[in-house]
Write a protein that holds these residues in place. Sequence first.
Motif, PDB file in Angstrom:
ATOM      1  N   ALA A 173       0.833  -1.211   0.000  1.00  0.00           N
ATOM      2  CA  ALA A 173       0.000   0.000   0.000  1.00  0.00           C
ATOM      3  C   ALA A 173       0.863   1.254   0.000  1.00  0.00           C
ATOM      4  CB  ALA A 173      -0.927  -0.006   1.224  1.00  0.00           C
ATOM      5  N   GLY A 174       1.945   1.237   0.774  1.00  0.00           N
ATOM      6  CA  GLY A 174       2.851   2.377   0.796  1.00  0.00           C
ATOM      7  C   GLY A 174       3.534   2.589  -0.537  1.00  0.00           C
ATOM      8  N   LEU A 175       3.885   1.491  -1.195  1.00  0.00           N
ATOM      9  CA  LEU A 175       4.511   1.597  -2.511  1.00  0.00           C
ATOM     10  C   LEU A 175       3.539   2.159  -3.535  1.00  0.00           C
ATOM     11  CD1 LEU A 175       6.906   1.113  -4.360  1.00  0.00           C
ATOM     12  CD2 LEU A 175       6.156  -1.250  -4.629  1.00  0.00           C
ATOM     13  N   ARG A 176       2.292   1.740  -3.462  1.00  0.00           N
ATOM     14  CA  ARG A 176       1.297   2.262  -4.405  1.00  0.00           C
ATOM     15  C   ARG A 176       1.117   3.773  -4.242  1.00  0.00           C
ATOM     16  NH1 ARG A 176      -1.199  -2.889  -3.402  1.00  0.00           N
ATOM     17  NH2 ARG A 176      -2.476  -2.061  -1.705  1.00  0.00           N
ATOM     18  N   GLU A 177       1.157   4.245  -3.018  1.00  0.00           N
ATOM     19  CA  GLU A 177       1.036   5.687  -2.789  1.00  0.00           C
ATOM     20  C   GLU A 177       2.232   6.436  -3.383  1.00  0.00           C
ATOM     21  OE1 GLU A 177      -1.577   7.423  -1.611  1.00  0.00           O
ATOM     22  OE2 GLU A 177      -2.498   5.437  -1.831  1.00  0.00           O
ATOM     23  N   ALA A 178       3.423   5.847  -3.272  1.00  0.00           N
ATOM     24  CA  ALA A 178       4.616   6.469  -3.857  1.00  0.00           C
ATOM     25  C   ALA A 178       4.521   6.516  -5.374  1.00  0.00           C
ATOM     26  CB  ALA A 178       5.857   5.704  -3.419  1.00  0.00           C
ATOM     27  N   LEU A 179       3.978   5.483  -5.968  1.00  0.00           N
ATOM     28  CA  LEU A 179       3.793   5.460  -7.417  1.00  0.00           C
ATOM     29  C   LEU A 179       2.819   6.555  -7.848  1.00  0.00           C
ATOM     30  CD1 LEU A 179       3.565   1.597  -8.000  1.00  0.00           C
ATOM     31  CD2 LEU A 179       5.310   3.109  -8.953  1.00  0.00           C
ATOM     32  N   ARG A 180       1.750   6.707  -7.098  1.00  0.00           N
ATOM     33  CA  ARG A 180       0.761   7.738  -7.451  1.00  0.00           C
ATOM     34  C   ARG A 180       1.349   9.148  -7.338  1.00  0.00           C
ATOM     35  NH1 ARG A 180      -2.884   4.059  -4.483  1.00  0.00           N
ATOM     36  NH2 ARG A 180      -4.345   3.176  -6.026  1.00  0.00           N
ATOM     37  N   ALA A 181       2.269   9.327  -6.398  1.00  0.00           N
ATOM     38  CA  ALA A 181       2.850  10.653  -6.165  1.00  0.00           C
ATOM     39  C   ALA A 181       3.967  10.986  -7.146  1.00  0.00           C
ATOM     40  CB  ALA A 181       3.380  10.738  -4.735  1.00  0.00           C
ATOM     41  N   ALA A 182       4.551   9.997  -7.782  1.00  0.00           N
ATOM     42  CA  ALA A 182       5.690  10.224  -8.675  1.00  0.00           C
ATOM     43  C   ALA A 182       5.249  10.824 -10.000  1.00  0.00           C
ATOM     44  CB  ALA A 182       6.428   8.910  -8.909  1.00  0.00           C
ATOM     45  N   LYS A 183       6.081  11.726 -10.531  1.00  0.00           N
ATOM     46  CA  LYS A 183       5.782  12.346 -11.827  1.00  0.00           C
ATOM     47  C   LYS A 183       6.247  11.466 -12.982  1.00  0.00           C
ATOM     48  CE  LYS A 183       6.037  17.071 -10.034  1.00  0.00           C
ATOM     49  NZ  LYS A 183       6.739  18.381 -10.115  1.00  0.00           N
ATOM     50  N   ARG A 184       7.437  10.873 -12.831  1.00  0.00           N
ATOM     51  CA  ARG A 184       7.962   9.968 -13.857  1.00  0.00           C
ATOM     52  C   ARG A 184       8.643   8.805 -13.145  1.00  0.00           C
ATOM     53  NH1 ARG A 184       8.101  11.597 -19.034  1.00  0.00           N
ATOM     54  NH2 ARG A 184      10.033  10.575 -19.596  1.00  0.00           N
ATOM     55  N   ILE A 185       8.299   7.591 -13.557  1.00  0.00           N
ATOM     56  CA  ILE A 185       8.731   6.374 -12.860  1.00  0.00           C
ATOM     57  C   ILE A 185       9.638   5.568 -13.781  1.00  0.00           C
ATOM     58  CG2 ILE A 185       7.953   4.254 -11.738  1.00  0.00           C
ATOM     59  CD1 ILE A 185       5.125   5.877 -11.618  1.00  0.00           C
ATOM     60  N   GLY A 186      10.886   5.424 -13.380  1.00  0.00           N
ATOM     61  CA  GLY A 186      11.839   4.695 -14.192  1.00  0.00           C
ATOM     62  C   GLY A 186      11.896   3.225 -13.813  1.00  0.00           C
ATOM     63  N   TYR A 187      11.981   2.369 -14.827  1.00  0.00           N
ATOM     64  CA  TYR A 187      12.127   0.939 -14.581  1.00  0.00           C
ATOM     65  C   TYR A 187      13.011   0.336 -15.667  1.00  0.00           C
ATOM     66  CZ  TYR A 187       8.620  -0.045 -18.236  1.00  0.00           C
ATOM     67  OH  TYR A 187       7.948  -0.133 -19.419  1.00  0.00           O
ATOM     68  N   SER A 188      13.540  -0.828 -15.382  1.00  0.00           N
ATOM     69  CA  SER A 188      14.560  -1.405 -16.257  1.00  0.00           C
ATOM     70  C   SER A 188      13.975  -2.355 -17.294  1.00  0.00           C
ATOM     71  CB  SER A 188      15.598  -2.161 -15.420  1.00  0.00           C
ATOM     72  OG  SER A 188      14.992  -3.275 -14.794  1.00  0.00           O
ATOM     73  N   THR A 189      14.797  -2.701 -18.253  1.00  0.00           N
ATOM     74  CA  THR A 189      14.457  -3.772 -19.185  1.00  0.00           C
ATOM     75  C   THR A 189      14.682  -5.104 -18.473  1.00  0.00           C
ATOM     76  OG1 THR A 189      16.728  -3.827 -20.034  1.00  0.00           O
ATOM     77  CG2 THR A 189      15.163  -2.398 -21.169  1.00  0.00           C
ATOM     78  N   GLY A 190      14.303  -6.176 -19.089  1.00  0.00           N
ATOM     79  CA  GLY A 190      14.542  -7.485 -18.491  1.00  0.00           C
ATOM     80  C   GLY A 190      13.422  -7.936 -17.578  1.00  0.00           C
ATOM     81  N   PRO A 191      13.642  -9.055 -16.878  1.00  0.00           N
ATOM     82  CA  PRO A 191      12.567  -9.682 -16.095  1.00  0.00           C
ATOM     83  C   PRO A 191      12.037  -8.831 -14.950  1.00  0.00           C
ATOM     84  CG  PRO A 191      14.692 -10.744 -15.655  1.00  0.00           C
ATOM     85  CD  PRO A 191      14.885  -9.852 -16.838  1.00  0.00           C
TER      86      PRO A 191
END
Length: 232
Positions: free
Chosen positions: A104-122
């Motif tokens: 739940a805390g992570l979901r709130e951080a995602l909602r608050a972020a303007k741009r979310i970086g993530y990697s390629t791969g699995p």
Amino acid sequence: MKAISSMATRHVLADLAAVAVDAGLPLVEVESVGGVDAAERVAAGEQFDLVFLASGALGKLADSGHVDAATVVPLMLSQVAVAVASGSSEPAARPDGAAFDDAAGLREALRAAKRIGYSTGPSGTALVRMIEAWGMTEEIGDRLVQARPGIPVARSLADGDVDLGFQQLSELVGQPGVRILGVMPPDCAIDTVFGGAVATASSDKDRAAEVLAFFASAEAAPIKTAQAFGAP
């Protein structure tokens, strides 16, 4: 001796290769690229002696006969961590625990972020699927920024291209310009097991197998720990 790996394991494999030489084993030159690219090159028949990739990718290469299935061995566990920009040139330190108490805390951080970086791969694929499972794709999908193959999320954070980043912990530790909040919380953790195998195109399968056995040995464990990897 030639090997190929994904970017997530490049530093630890370099350290393992150096210690292997000290132990009297052949020098292994590891080329590290994006995991998808690495798997495609092996599948295309490019000559390598050893292949180091996520277990799922190795399994597919074993099924198609491009690595020797009998030699596939798990080597290390990698956890995905959450980071933000630090505004400092100091190298990022390894965190003590989870970034948030729960999903739940992570979901709130995602909602608050303007741009979310993530990697390629699995790990990146797993994150996108998790966001879909949470029903958040429509809400934040246009803010997801996938790093280009071979480009670490840490660089995107440091350059200000994203303000919240998800990457293998081993790829974030020691990088300037980022602050690692911690690994993902236990109820939504994304863990990847990386392994190794002898390529069927190897010109010296016996010696390659000796190197691989050393990488999987108890003697090699402290090297993996020092690079923020766990036991598989």
